[in-house]
Design an enzyme around this catalytic site. Structure first.
Site, short mmCIF file in Angstrom:
data_model
loop_
_atom_site.label_atom_id
_atom_site.label_comp_id
_atom_site.label_asym_id
_atom_site.label_seq_id
_atom_site.Cartn_x
_atom_site.Cartn_y
_atom_site.Cartn_z
N HIS A 83 39.14 31.28 49.55
CA HIS A 83 40.00 30.71 48.53
C HIS A 83 40.21 29.19 48.53
O HIS A 83 40.89 28.60 47.37
CB HIS A 83 41.26 31.47 48.58
N CYS B 291 43.56 36.35 50.44
CA CYS B 291 42.76 37.52 50.88
C CYS B 291 43.52 38.59 51.30
O CYS B 291 43.13 39.69 51.49
CB CYS B 291 41.82 36.88 52.03
N CYS C 161 40.98 28.70 54.00
CA CYS C 161 40.29 29.73 53.77
C CYS C 161 39.09 29.36 53.07
O CYS C 161 38.88 28.93 52.02
CB CYS C 161 41.09 30.91 53.10
N CYS D 66 45.55 34.44 55.55
CA CYS D 66 45.16 33.87 54.21
C CYS D 66 46.01 34.74 53.11
O CYS D 66 45.47 35.99 52.81
CB CYS D 66 43.96 33.82 53.75
N LYS E 185 39.31 32.73 39.27
CA LYS E 185 40.15 31.98 38.50
C LYS E 185 40.80 30.63 39.39
O LYS E 185 41.41 29.82 38.60
CB LYS E 185 41.50 33.05 38.37
N HIS F 46 35.08 40.94 37.72
CA HIS F 46 35.59 42.37 37.95
C HIS F 46 35.08 43.23 37.11
O HIS F 46 34.78 44.56 37.70
CB HIS F 46 37.22 42.29 37.48
N HIS G 98 38.40 38.75 35.30
CA HIS G 98 37.22 37.76 34.81
C HIS G 98 36.06 38.88 34.84
O HIS G 98 35.96 39.92 35.17
CB HIS G 98 37.38 36.53 35.55
N LYS H 278 30.83 30.85 43.05
CA LYS H 278 31.42 32.18 42.92
C LYS H 278 32.57 32.03 41.88
O LYS H 278 33.45 31.08 42.10
CB LYS H 278 32.28 32.72 44.26
N1 MSP Z 1 42.85 44.62 45.91
C1 MSP Z 1 41.52 44.28 46.74
C2 MSP Z 1 40.75 45.49 46.62
C3 MSP Z 1 41.35 46.65 47.37
S1 MSP Z 1 40.25 48.07 47.37
C4 MSP Z 1 41.11 49.08 48.05
C5 MSP Z 1 40.69 43.25 45.89
N2 MSP Z 1 40.98 42.87 44.54
S2 MSP Z 1 40.33 41.65 43.60
O1 MSP Z 1 40.79 42.12 42.42
O2 MSP Z 1 40.25 40.35 44.33
O3 MSP Z 1 38.72 41.84 43.61
C6 MSP Z 1 38.21 43.36 43.25
C7 MSP Z 1 36.63 43.54 43.11
O4 MSP Z 1 36.45 42.24 42.24
C8 MSP Z 1 36.04 42.99 44.53
O5 MSP Z 1 35.08 44.07 44.72
C9 MSP Z 1 35.41 41.81 44.53
O6 MSP Z 1 34.24 41.69 45.13
C10 MSP Z 1 35.06 41.69 43.01
N3 MSP Z 1 35.02 40.35 42.37
C11 MSP Z 1 35.75 39.40 42.33
N4 MSP Z 1 35.11 38.27 42.04
C12 MSP Z 1 33.87 38.55 41.95
C13 MSP Z 1 32.78 37.80 41.27
N5 MSP Z 1 32.93 36.53 41.00
N6 MSP Z 1 31.50 38.50 41.29
C14 MSP Z 1 31.41 39.81 41.58
N7 MSP Z 1 32.52 40.39 41.84
C15 MSP Z 1 33.76 39.81 42.28
O7 MSP Z 1 39.87 42.33 46.58
#
Ligand code: MSP
Length: 522
Positions: free
Chosen positions: A158, A133, A155, A130, A308, A24, A21, A305
């Site tokens: 989530h 997380c 959590c 969780c 999905k 990311h 999304h 925030k």
């Molecule tokens: N797999 C772990 C990270 C492992 S690094 C050794 C993870 N993955 S994630 O896919 O859930 O998230 C990846 C990144 O996307 C994180 O930095 C997370 O903060 C960021 N984001 C997820 N949702 C977000 C927003 N709504 N806004 C900004 N960044 C966001 O965590």
């Protein structure tokens, strides 16, 4: 090899349980802008990104879709995560998957070293877990559930119930590193940024660190613990190591020494993993800690925030289909203070697209190129005597270049753009005041016309260089019309020294065309 310093920047690796999304994509774009800027400054830049594919979360998602976790990961990486990089124009140097053989071998090597050196022991553990997380939670991390989860503790991130896990696992002696971590935060105050995030990390560590459970026996989707194959490595311990396995840890010492340590951009929700667990792991292995861990804010949609699981996820392509990748990159880097949360809205992106990209920069480019084409047959005019107004443009070019370069060093990406935009505004104001179309009617003012258009073109070229890390496609198009050589070879920290072509080529279309329907149906 470029003359400058090593600049190794890494994004977190993304879970493949779901599709990307815009949150990311936000992390990807920020890292890409920083990497492109450093690369164009002559630093030895390297951008790493990738995917996090092990653990219970991915296993459960794959099982619920009736496929193996490897099949699931392969599908998501091919169909969603790698295409994301194209959608938002990321120039990454490497893409690591935690299922890569190079990564799995590196994890085992690292773990074995810590085991041999006495940092790992076997023990019992019970706690609230969780799966969203992939983390054990403290009671203070839980909140009362609502709706279907009324009466349960869920959590806070989530909003799903935690599970009670009791396991006999291997533990990493993280508590041994409490004082060394506090010393690190003290000695290197910019290690964790911004300050608000640093303060949270410091107070978290001051409360005392517990040893970390780093293996699981209840499922087998992960890297096997080398001395006890009934266990797989805890997914975070595995994932954090991607930053070193991707650059040759344990197999290519030259490459490793050339790149490490990294600058790490992460969302604020995963700062603790990167600013506490990760440096402790590296200290145990006798390796340098990262240069910086920068925790950026969250993208909010309607004040929440975006995620999905809460059905507020927006796919990056929904935005790029309407506005294009450049506008996506520009908008998120400009509108949100890097390090703070920011709200996304369609109205806001549409307004900035029109005012700043189309009317501000795009229109400036079209006007300058069109006037040189019309009044000088495309030949770049040579400036005569300079007035104060002309010199002021020149000064702004130099000032904003220095300001933007300094802002990038502080990770203040939005401030870099704000500085650069002072030049956009000044050039537009300069053209309005100098009225080259009026001067052009008086043949005795030919030299003044040449000076005004030469000054405007100089400024426009400087802008093109400065903006190329942010909006690579539009600046590339404009460069074809005004520049000489490769745009990305123009040193961004000396942008005003750009080389102009002898003649400008007309721009076939506006750089940022009018958008008729900015809002797709909800
Ligand atoms: N797999 C772990 C990270 C492992 S690094 C050794 C993870 N993955 S994630 O896919 O859930 O998230 C990846 C990144 O996307 C994180 O930095 C997370 O903060 C960021 N984001 C997820 N949702 C977000 C927003 N709504 N806004 C900004 N960044 C966001 O965590």
């Amino acid at each position: 090899m470029p003359a400058g310093d090593s600049f190794f920047i890494a994004t977190p690796i993304f879970y493949v349980n779901d599709v990307p999304h815009i949150g990311h994509a936000y992390t990807e774009v920020a890292a890409d802008v920083l990497a492109r800027w450093h690369r164009q400054r002559g630093d030895d830049a390297w951008l790493l990104t990738g995917t996090d594919e092990h653990g219970q979360k991915i296993l459960r998602t794959a099982t619920s879709h009736g496929v193996t976790p490897q099949e699931w990961a392969d599908k998501l990486v091919t169909e969603s995560w790698k295409p994301l990089l194209k959608t938002v124009d990321i120039a990454n140097d490497d893409f690591i998957r935690t299922t890569d053989a190079r990564h799995e071998a590196g994890v085992q090597k690292f773990l074995q070293k810590l085991y041999d050196d006495g940092f790992i022991y076997q023990g019992e553990f019970e706690g609230f877990y969780c799966v969203g997380c992939e983390e054990y939670k403290q009671p203070s991390d839980l909140v009362p559930g609502t709706g279907a989860y009324e009466g349960e503790q869920v959590c806070a991130i989530h909003s799903i119930p935690v599970e009670v896990l009791q396991e006999s696992n291997y533990f990493f002696r993280m508590s041994d590193f409490e004082q060394r971590l506090l010393d690190l935060y003290e000695a290197q105050p910019d290690f964790v940024q911004p300050d608000s995030v640093r303060n949270e990390v410091v107070s978290f560590v001051k409360q005392g660190l517990r040893d970390l459970s780093i293996s699981r026996q209840s499922f087998d989707w992960g890297v096997k613990v080398p001395w006890d194959e009934k266990h797989v490595v805890y997914v975070w311990f595995d994932a954090l190591l991607n930053y070193v396995t991707a650059i040759g840890y344990g197999v290519d010492d030259d490459e490793f020494r050339r790149r490490w340590p990294a600058v790490q951009l992460v969302g604020k929700d995963i700062v603790r993993f990167h600013a506490v667990i990760w440096p402790a792991m590296l200290m145990a292995a006798g390796l340098p800690v990262p240069k910086n861990v920068f925790g950026h804010g969250w993208l909010l949609v309607g004040g929440e925030k975006m995620s999905k699981s809460k059905l507020t996820g927006i796919a990056p392509q929904q935005i790029t289909d309407v506005f294009g990748a450049d506008a996506f990159r520009y908008y998120f880097m400009r509108a949100i203070t890097f390090g703070q949360d920011g709200n996304f809205s369609w109205e806001d992106i549409a307004a900035r697209y029109q005012a700043e990209l189309a009317n501000g920069f795009g229109n400036l480019a079209s006007r300058v190129v069109a006037m040189i084409t019309r009044y000088f047959d495309g030949t770049v005019p040579v400036a005569g005597d300079l007035t104060e107004a002309d010199l002021a443009v020149r000064e702004t070019e130099l000032r904003v270049t220095a300001e933007a370069d300094a802002a990038i060093d502080r990770f203040a990406i939005n401030e870099a753009l704000a500085s650069i935009w002072q030049l956009v505004d000044q050039l537009n104001g300069y053209i309005t005041e100098q009225e080259p179309w009026a001067i052009a009617k008086d043949s005795s003012q030919r030299e003044r016309l040449a000076t005004v258009l030469a000054t405007a073109l100089r400024g426009l070229g400087t802008l093109t260089v400065l903006l190329s890390p942010f909006i690579p496609t539009a600046t590339h198009t404009l460069w074809q019309s005004i520049g000489q050589g490769e745009l990305t070879s123009q040193p961004v920290d000396r942008a005003a020294e750009w080389s102009s072509a002898p003649e400008v080529q007309p721009l076939a279309a506006g750089l940022f065309p009018r958008i008729e329907q900015p809002e797709p149906a909800a």
